[in-house]
Design an enzyme around this catalytic site. Sequence first.
Site, PDB file in Angstrom:
ATOM      1  N   ASP A 176      52.931  74.571  62.903  1.00  0.00           N
ATOM      2  CA  ASP A 176      52.199  73.591  63.715  1.00  0.00           C
ATOM      3  C   ASP A 176      50.785  74.051  64.093  1.00  0.00           C
ATOM      4  O   ASP A 176      50.054  73.303  64.749  1.00  0.00           O
ATOM      5  CB  ASP A 176      52.996  73.269  65.001  1.00  0.00           C
ATOM      6  CG  ASP A 176      54.195  72.375  64.711  1.00  0.00           C
ATOM      7  OD1 ASP A 176      54.329  71.899  63.568  1.00  0.00           O
ATOM      8  OD2 ASP A 176      55.005  72.156  65.637  1.00  0.00           O
ATOM      9  N   ARG A 185      61.498  66.026  54.697  1.00  0.00           N
ATOM     10  CA  ARG A 185      62.238  66.304  55.929  1.00  0.00           C
ATOM     11  C   ARG A 185      63.661  65.748  55.926  1.00  0.00           C
ATOM     12  O   ARG A 185      64.001  64.868  56.723  1.00  0.00           O
ATOM     13  CB  ARG A 185      61.452  65.813  57.140  1.00  0.00           C
ATOM     14  CG  ARG A 185      60.140  66.545  57.281  1.00  0.00           C
ATOM     15  CD  ARG A 185      59.373  66.133  58.484  1.00  0.00           C
ATOM     16  NE  ARG A 185      59.668  66.921  59.677  1.00  0.00           N
ATOM     17  CZ  ARG A 185      58.967  66.843  60.791  1.00  0.00           C
ATOM     18  NH1 ARG A 185      57.970  66.019  60.893  1.00  0.00           N
ATOM     19  NH2 ARG A 185      59.284  67.578  61.825  1.00  0.00           N
ATOM     20  N   CYS A 208      58.115  61.453  55.907  1.00  0.00           N
ATOM     21  CA  CYS A 208      56.890  61.463  56.700  1.00  0.00           C
ATOM     22  C   CYS A 208      55.837  62.204  55.900  1.00  0.00           C
ATOM     23  O   CYS A 208      56.151  62.811  54.879  1.00  0.00           O
ATOM     24  CB  CYS A 208      57.106  62.074  58.074  1.00  0.00           C
ATOM     25  SG  CYS A 208      57.099  63.838  58.083  1.00  0.00           S
ATOM     26  N   ARG A 256      50.476  61.451  69.986  1.00  0.00           N
ATOM     27  CA  ARG A 256      51.875  61.855  69.971  1.00  0.00           C
ATOM     28  C   ARG A 256      52.040  63.268  70.533  1.00  0.00           C
ATOM     29  O   ARG A 256      53.159  63.632  70.929  1.00  0.00           O
ATOM     30  CB  ARG A 256      52.427  61.835  68.539  1.00  0.00           C
ATOM     31  CG  ARG A 256      52.505  60.454  67.940  1.00  0.00           C
ATOM     32  CD  ARG A 256      53.224  60.495  66.618  1.00  0.00           C
ATOM     33  NE  ARG A 256      54.369  61.387  66.711  1.00  0.00           N
ATOM     34  CZ  ARG A 256      54.758  62.228  65.757  1.00  0.00           C
ATOM     35  NH1 ARG A 256      54.098  62.299  64.636  1.00  0.00           N
ATOM     36  NH2 ARG A 256      55.806  62.985  65.921  1.00  0.00           N
ATOM     37  N   ARG A 288      60.595  61.370  64.235  1.00  0.00           N
ATOM     38  CA  ARG A 288      61.622  62.134  63.523  1.00  0.00           C
ATOM     39  C   ARG A 288      62.679  62.689  64.472  1.00  0.00           C
ATOM     40  O   ARG A 288      63.860  62.747  64.147  1.00  0.00           O
ATOM     41  CB  ARG A 288      60.955  63.317  62.816  1.00  0.00           C
ATOM     42  CG  ARG A 288      60.123  62.921  61.667  1.00  0.00           C
ATOM     43  CD  ARG A 288      60.913  62.746  60.433  1.00  0.00           C
ATOM     44  NE  ARG A 288      61.953  63.756  60.274  1.00  0.00           N
ATOM     45  CZ  ARG A 288      62.921  63.682  59.387  1.00  0.00           C
ATOM     46  NH1 ARG A 288      63.002  62.634  58.595  1.00  0.00           N
ATOM     47  NH2 ARG A 288      63.826  64.639  59.283  1.00  0.00           N
ATOM     48  N   LYS A 321      55.945  69.268  74.363  1.00  0.00           N
ATOM     49  CA  LYS A 321      56.540  68.051  73.794  1.00  0.00           C
ATOM     50  C   LYS A 321      57.862  68.393  73.100  1.00  0.00           C
ATOM     51  O   LYS A 321      58.879  67.733  73.317  1.00  0.00           O
ATOM     52  CB  LYS A 321      55.585  67.431  72.771  1.00  0.00           C
ATOM     53  CG  LYS A 321      56.234  66.409  71.853  1.00  0.00           C
ATOM     54  CD  LYS A 321      55.267  65.828  70.861  1.00  0.00           C
ATOM     55  CE  LYS A 321      55.123  66.609  69.583  1.00  0.00           C
ATOM     56  NZ  LYS A 321      56.182  66.423  68.583  1.00  0.00           N
ATOM     57  N   ASN A 322      57.836  69.443  72.283  1.00  0.00           N
ATOM     58  CA  ASN A 322      59.020  69.761  71.485  1.00  0.00           C
ATOM     59  C   ASN A 322      60.181  70.298  72.314  1.00  0.00           C
ATOM     60  O   ASN A 322      61.314  70.353  71.843  1.00  0.00           O
ATOM     61  CB  ASN A 322      58.659  70.741  70.367  1.00  0.00           C
ATOM     62  CG  ASN A 322      57.846  70.060  69.275  1.00  0.00           C
ATOM     63  OD1 ASN A 322      57.683  68.840  69.291  1.00  0.00           O
ATOM     64  ND2 ASN A 322      57.337  70.838  68.338  1.00  0.00           N
TER      65      ASN A 322
END
Length: 418
Positions: A305, A121, A116, A397, A92, A22-23
């Site tokens: 993470d 952040r 968040c 997500r 974000r 995803k990132n």
Amino acid sequence: MDKIIIHGGKKLKGEVVISGSKNSTLPILFATLLSDEPSIIKNVPSLADIDTTVKFLNFIGKKTVKKGNIVRTYSSCKYKHIAPYDLVRKMRASVLIMGPLLARLNRVDVSLPGGCTIGARPIDIHLDAFKKLGAEIFVKGGYIKALAKGGLKGAVINLKFPSVGATENILLSAVLAKGRTTVVNVAKEPEVEDLVNVLNKMGAKVNGAGTEKIIIDGVDNLRGFTHEVIPDRIEAATYMIAAAITKGEIVLKNVVPKHVETIISKLKKSGLFIKENETTIRVKWVRGLNPQNIKTETYPGFPTDVQAQWMALMCLLKGHSKEEETIFENRFMHIAELQRFGANIKINSRVASIIGVDKFSGAPVMVSDLRAGAALVLAGLAAEGETVVSRVYHLDRGYELLEKKLKKLGADIKRVHV
Ligand code: UD1
């Protein structure tokens, strides 16, 4: 609102194919704005954040279509320079729109992203870098407005912290700036390297990805590209921990073992059997595991993470362990929920002290953020009895086909719409 119901205690066994990262996908999708030519991105995970970004690109003026795990973007006409609150607040990473639009239009207005649950952040590192590249930045009416009147110009940028997003935003803008940009103290995460590979395929001149210094020589324009996204190292780590916490045996396919080296080494130290091949990792529980302390760090250190998922596992191992969170200031939201399973955890500022308990008993729990959600699912898989996980939209997500993959591994898990 969906809920996930788990009846824990099953040893997970079998194979799981790890999805695309995803990132990695998010900045690569934003990179398509840098060229007017069509592009093809493969191995794209089906996740809420990806859908949000596809919508975002279409709104800006880049026709983008996702079919299965492939995203195609088409020739561009005209881009809008305004990213409204409705699109930005959902994710974000929307702030990554700034780099490409500044590079293409010399201006961008982005709604302030807001806070968040895992921390404030801020985006000061991104904004300082844009200023160095020649943009004026001001805030008006809830929007950050960036304007580079004469276009972006190469500069020397020293990051005060190796922010992943800021490094990506600089790359997404400086590739089309005039002259050379040297960025020092950059993020070394594999997702940054994946983005650099894409940019270089597009005709950019970027060197040094994966090291502390990146040098970008600006070019006049960029072409379209075809690219396959790297596997998701956080998803891979989560399934390795799933094997450990359920005392099972899982073979992960489509992984890059190097990207999860730190997790592999911690799990091995803990006593788990792990065998890596080129693109697979076999994880097998053979005996009681020992707790291991961790401290989150930037890559190649222990990823923030995976901190929550690691904690779920540590809670069930005999003995004491400590976890220190150094990246985000408020990333212990899962602790109160893990305590509902019977976990024994104390927090002192950014350090959590864990004393292992013999077992978890299933409980109703609520997800606060993506990785906290993964930790609660892992806890539920190991717990006796029923666990009901609510607010699972956070999990959607970041984990493609979560219940399907876990079910295939033998978990008793289902999603209900309520
Ligand atoms: C990315 C990842 C996220 C991961 C994080 C750290 C994506 C979409 N998300 O987030 O999953 O947890 O990296 O590995 O890739 N900071 C500032 N000012 C800034 C930017 C960041 O103070 O301008 C701080 C943040 O508040 C945080 C730390 O730096 O405390 C790390 O943030 P950063 O590396 O930028 O993370 P993201 O890119 O947001």
